[in-house]
Design a protein around this motif. Structure first.
Motif, short mmCIF file in Angstrom:
data_model
loop_
_atom_site.label_atom_id
_atom_site.label_comp_id
_atom_site.label_asym_id
_atom_site.label_seq_id
_atom_site.Cartn_x
_atom_site.Cartn_y
_atom_site.Cartn_z
N THR A 11 0.97 -1.86 0.12
CA THR A 11 -0.19 -0.07 0.19
C THR A 11 0.95 1.24 -0.23
O THR A 11 1.47 1.55 1.17
CB THR A 11 -0.91 0.19 1.68
OG1 THR A 11 -1.48 -1.05 1.43
CG2 THR A 11 -2.20 1.11 1.43
N GLU A 12 0.80 1.74 -1.23
CA GLU A 12 1.09 3.06 -0.98
C GLU A 12 1.79 3.88 0.05
O GLU A 12 2.45 5.17 0.26
CB GLU A 12 1.00 3.78 -2.46
CG GLU A 12 1.71 5.12 -3.08
CD GLU A 12 3.51 5.39 -3.44
OE1 GLU A 12 4.07 5.86 -3.12
OE2 GLU A 12 3.95 3.83 -3.89
N ASP A 13 0.57 4.26 0.10
CA ASP A 13 0.06 5.57 1.49
C ASP A 13 0.52 4.91 2.70
O ASP A 13 1.55 6.30 3.46
CB ASP A 13 -1.58 6.31 1.20
CG ASP A 13 -1.42 6.66 0.46
OD1 ASP A 13 -1.37 7.54 -0.32
OD2 ASP A 13 -3.40 6.16 0.42
N THR A 14 1.19 4.07 3.07
CA THR A 14 0.99 3.27 4.44
C THR A 14 2.48 3.53 4.16
O THR A 14 3.40 3.41 5.04
CB THR A 14 0.93 1.59 4.22
OG1 THR A 14 -0.83 2.06 4.52
CG2 THR A 14 1.29 1.25 5.83
N LEU A 21 8.44 9.22 8.77
CA LEU A 21 8.41 8.70 10.09
C LEU A 21 9.55 7.95 10.45
O LEU A 21 10.70 8.35 10.99
CB LEU A 21 7.45 7.73 10.85
CG LEU A 21 6.51 8.35 10.84
CD1 LEU A 21 4.76 7.67 11.59
CD2 LEU A 21 6.03 9.66 11.64
N LEU A 22 9.99 7.00 9.63
CA LEU A 22 11.41 6.44 9.55
C LEU A 22 12.69 8.12 9.43
O LEU A 22 13.70 7.59 10.40
CB LEU A 22 12.14 5.10 8.90
CG LEU A 22 10.62 5.00 9.75
CD1 LEU A 22 10.44 3.06 8.80
CD2 LEU A 22 11.42 3.57 11.24
N GLU A 23 12.39 8.84 9.10
CA GLU A 23 13.49 9.45 8.09
C GLU A 23 13.43 10.36 8.61
O GLU A 23 14.76 11.14 9.12
CB GLU A 23 13.87 9.77 6.92
CG GLU A 23 13.52 8.66 5.47
CD GLU A 23 13.36 9.04 3.89
OE1 GLU A 23 13.89 8.98 2.91
OE2 GLU A 23 11.99 10.24 3.92
N MET A 24 12.81 10.72 8.86
CA MET A 24 12.41 12.20 10.84
C MET A 24 13.46 11.50 11.24
O MET A 24 13.57 12.53 11.66
CB MET A 24 11.42 12.66 11.01
CG MET A 24 10.44 13.03 10.24
SD MET A 24 8.82 13.74 10.65
CE MET A 24 8.22 13.97 12.08
#
Length: 80
Positions: A11-14, A21-24
């Protein structure tokens, strides 16, 4: 050293929300849209962690996890 996480999610959005979030938090993020792509990416890039969706096209997450576990270089990667 920046840790790499592989997101295996169809799922693209997920996938995009997880990536942002992980890159943040400073992680390098790789993406796979199906289980087969996840196996290839895990073997090629040897990430520190894999976040694996169970229900995906081409190859489901359980089959992909079993395939990743067959290789010496990837069998110890934590898969959630």
């Amino acid at each position: 050293m920046q840790k790499t996480i592989l997101i295996a999610e169809d799922t693209e959005d997920t996938r995009q929300v997880m990536k942002i979030l992980l890159e943040m938090f400073g992680y390098n993020v790789l993406e796979a849209r199906d289980g087969q792509q996840a196996v290839k990416t895990a073997i090629r890039c040897n990430p520190a962690l894999i976040l694996m969706d169970i229900s995906m096209p081409v190859m489901d997450g359980l089959t992909a996890t079993k395939a990743i576990r067959k290789f010496d270089d990837t069998n110890a990667i934590p898969i959630i």
